[in-house]
Structure formats: C-alpha cells, structure tokens
Enzyme design. Structure first.
Site, PDB file in Angstrom:
ATOM      1  N   LYS A   1      32.233  24.169  44.504  1.00 20.38           N
ATOM      2  CA  LYS A   1      31.792  23.814  45.854  1.00 20.38           C
ATOM      3  C   LYS A   1      31.093  24.991  46.501  1.00 20.38           C
ATOM      4  CE  LYS A   1      34.970  26.408  48.207  1.00 20.38           C
ATOM      5  NZ  LYS A   1      34.616  27.575  49.039  1.00 20.38           N
TER       6      LYS A   1
ATOM      7  N   GLY B   1      37.015  27.561  42.065  1.00 18.92           N
ATOM      8  CA  GLY B   1      37.270  27.298  40.656  1.00 18.92           C
ATOM      9  C   GLY B   1      38.733  27.027  40.355  1.00 18.92           C
TER      10      GLY B   1
ATOM     11  N   ASP C   1      41.679  24.000  49.432  1.00 19.74           N
ATOM     12  CA  ASP C   1      40.441  23.510  48.834  1.00 19.74           C
ATOM     13  C   ASP C   1      40.667  22.442  47.761  1.00 19.74           C
ATOM     14  OD1 ASP C   1      38.962  25.223  50.391  1.00 19.74           O
ATOM     15  OD2 ASP C   1      38.597  26.698  48.809  1.00 19.74           O
TER      16      ASP C   1
END
Length: 305
Positions: free
Chosen positions: A12, A105, A140
């Site tokens: 992202k 990640g 996230d």
C-alpha cells in the site's frame, strides 16, 4: 480439504496520512487514505505435523522474523484460537514488498496468512470476522485484506471503501536502511510537543481526485504528517525526494512511516523514466514501478490433499 493454499496480497501507499495527537493508550487517531498497489507478497500455507513454523525468501528475507512475532504466525494463531484448532501449519512467505519500508509488507503477510488458513482449514469465517481479527493484529492489516482504496480512521483499522476513477502510476524508491514505525511516531510526538495538533480529517480534494482518476489533482492533494519525523530521523531521504521530482514526478512523499519514498507519475512511461533516474542517482538502493488500485488479499493457488 486443500493441502496447500497460496494467497497473494498487495503493498500500500498512503496518499494521505493525517495524524492526531497521542491518545492515552499511546496510539494516534488517523485519517489514513490507503491505495493498494501492484507489489505483492505471496503466503503459502500447508499442514505441518511438527507445529507452526515460518519460512521466507525474496529480497531482504533475512530481515523478516521467523518466530511467533511474525504477523503471519500471529494471524494463524488468532484464527486457530477462535476456532479451537491447532495452528500446525507451515507458513511460507515469498517477499516482494519492501521490508520495513512503510508499505505494510508485514501487515500484508498477516492478512494473507489469515485468508490462507481460513481456506486451508475450511473455517469459512465471515468477512466481518476476518476484519475483526485483522484489526487485532495491527492498524494496517484490515486494509491489506480489503485492498483497492479506503479511508482508515481510528488508528487506521476502521475502513470505508473509496471510489477510484482510474489507474495511478507510482515509483517506489527503497532506502539503504529501515526505519522503525514506533520511532517515527515518537519523533512526531517530539516535534509536535507544545503545539496544538488538529484532529485528523480526510482531504475532500484528495478524495475527489481519487474518484476522478486525476493524477494532477491527486499530486496537489497528497500529504503525510509523518514525513517531517521520518526526514528528521533519516535526512538523506530528502535527496531521494528531490531526485524523483527533478526526474518528472508529479509529487513525492515518504510512504507511511518510511523509509520508502513514493513518486506519483503522469503515466506508465513517465514512471519508468523516474525509476531509471532514481536507480542511477545513488540516492536509493532500488526503485520499482507499480500501479494502483490493486486487489486485496486473494487466493491464487490451491493444491489438493
């Protein structure tokens, strides 16, 4: 039941990261506009009679923890605990998202492992339950499951899907060393000490630019409240940002907490030029092109028992 499930999950970029003051629990309220981009990790899950284990290959795989602190392992354990199962699986992570690069990640691996374990074990968890587990794992992780574009509020875990009217072309420059997300937030707090930090809200011009698919309007609206803190801890990133802008990028910013830097290009051809210039400049370790929005976590391969 499958004997192997592989899930692909995207990186992202934060096209807006508005950060509020530190809360009593230590977190910060955010207005976090996520855009998933086409750099992917793959998480493959297979039964492991010897118990839970994690392996990893790919760029910077030696920096990925292989114990139960890994978000992929934590995801498998969380789903297993909810369903009364033994998390006896081998999680193999094929890395392509930069490690410790501000591109989520590790969060992607958590979401990928969760979806893969759900498929492997046939637990048929609802999307709501999966998102609930993701939120427990980290701010996230829910977006890594959902992909596309979304506004994250709270500490980033409460998501509202956003419309995107076209494809945006990006270049990502990987730095020579990592940056700790907690350290960047601590520096944000230090830099803001004694000032009135406003409540974080999403930028209406930015949301409109995404909906229109307008790269020029998006370039004018992107922002990252953590960028001054990241530059304070890693001043060399300023040279990388300047190099990408000089090469023709429409805008440049630190991605999330960094140290990866992100450059919005007008089109795919311009993105290639910016990436080539960055690689030759010596201001970064590597540069990659990617476009967004990209699909969230998805099963891409299964193998029968």
């Amino acid at each position: 039941m499958s004997a192997s499930v592989t899930v692909r999950v995207p990186a992202k970029v934060n096209v807006q990261l508005a950060v509020g003051a530190a809360r009593p629990d230590g977190f910060h309220d955010l207005a976090n506009v996520f855009l998933a981009v086409g750099l992917y990790d793959e998480v493959t899950v297979t039964p492991s009679p010897g118990g839970l284990r994690v392996t990893c290959d790919g760029p910077d795989a030696d920096q990925v923890p292989l114990d139960r602190t890994n978000l992929a392992a934590r995801a498998a354990l969380a789903l297993a605990e909810r369903r009364g199962l033994d998390a006896a699986v081998h999680l193999h992570i094929a890395k392509d998202i930069p490690v410790a690069g501000g591109m989520a990640g590790g969060s992607a691996d958590g979401a990928g492992a969760l979806l893969a374990c759900d498929a492997l074990w046939g637990t048929r968890a609802s999307r709501e339950e999966l998102l609930d587990i993701c939120a427990e794992l980290g701010s996230d992780v829910p977006f890594s499951l959902v992909g596309g574009a979304a506004l994250g509020t709270g500490r980033g875990e409460k998501l509202r899907a956003l419309d995107v009217g076209g494809t945006f072309h990006w270049v990502f420059a990987m730095a020579g060393r990592g940056l700790s997300t907690p350290a960047v937030f601590r520096e944000f707090d230090r830099l803001g000490e004694g000032t009135d930090i406003p409540e974080p809200i999403a930028s209406e011009p930015l949301l409109a630019a995404l909906a229109k698919g307008d790269p020029d309007a998006l370039a004018a609206a992107v922002s990252n409240d953590l960028q001054p803190a990241a530059l304070s801890l890693f001043p060399e990133l300023a040279d990388t940002l300047a190099t990408g802008l000089a090469a023709g990028a429409l805008t440049a910013l630190v991605s999330g907490s960094g140290p990866t830097t992100a450059f919005l290009a007008r089109d795919a051809e311009s993105a290639v030029k910016v990436a080539d210039t960055l690689r030759a400049s010596g201001t970064c370790r590597a540069a990659r092109t990617a476009s967004g929005p990209a699909q969230g976590a998805a099963v891409v391969r299964t193998a029968g028992a």
